[in-house]
Design an enzyme around this catalytic site. Structure first.
Site, PDB file in Angstrom:
ATOM      1  N   CYS A   1      -0.417  -0.039   4.726  1.00  0.00           N
ATOM      2  CA  CYS A   1      -0.093  -1.242   3.969  1.00  0.00           C
ATOM      3  C   CYS A   1      -1.335  -1.982   3.489  1.00  0.00           C
ATOM      4  CB  CYS A   1       0.800  -2.167   4.791  1.00  0.00           C
ATOM      5  SG  CYS A   1       0.044  -2.740   6.309  1.00  0.00           S
TER       6      CYS A   1
ATOM      7  N   GLU B   1       5.585   0.445  -4.504  1.00  0.00           N
ATOM      8  CA  GLU B   1       4.682   0.931  -3.465  1.00  0.00           C
ATOM      9  C   GLU B   1       4.788   2.448  -3.386  1.00  0.00           C
ATOM     10  OE1 GLU B   1       3.358  -0.788   0.735  1.00  0.00           O
ATOM     11  OE2 GLU B   1       5.473  -0.340   0.601  1.00  0.00           O
TER      12      GLU B   1
END
Length: 140
Positions: free
Chosen positions: A25, A121
């Site tokens: 992340c 993402e």
């Protein structure tokens, strides 16, 4: 920024987007430059080109599975269809290194800030670049 230290910046950018195969992340996957920055992009491509598959420091590991590899390739393919310039293409790693789910680092210069790769993402080794002028011109 136009006055950045190219060597230091390029190494830090590459380490950020390529660490943990980009599957974390904290990976910085989108680079927004202040104006056009061809020297910085060239330095990033050069630094990224030094990376190889493997498990040692600065090596690039495989992605988690074939589905992830296919998904990543589809984002790269789509960006290319929408007019993005592929500055470094990692799609060739899939055939070059068949023992694992390898897809090499890819650097994409976007001209369309609405490209899905800029907004979703991906968790991969793609560095997506867009200039601040391009991004600002398409603000809604």
């Amino acid at each position: 920024m136009p006055d950045c230290d190219l060597k230091m910046s390029s190494v830090d950018i590459v380490n950020s987007f390529s660490g943990s195969t980009g599957q974390r992340c904290m990976a910085a996957s989108v680079l927004i430059t202040v104006g056009e920055q061809p020297e910085l992009l060239n330095a990033i491509v050069e630094e990224t080109s030094k990376r190889h598959p493997g498990v040692e420091a600065r090596d690039i590991g495989p992605v988690v599975d074939q589905a992830a590899c296919n998904r990543i390739r589809s984002y790269i393919d789509q960006a290319e269809r929408f007019g993005a310039k592929i500055l470094l293409d990692g799609r060739g790693w899939t055939k070059k290194y068949p023992d694992g789910y390898y897809i090499g680092p890819t650097i994409i210069l976007h001209s369309n800030p609405n490209d899905a790769a800029l907004h979703e993402e991906i968790l991969d080794l793609s560095l997506l670049s867009v200039s601040s002028e391009t991004a600002k011109a398409h603000e809604g």
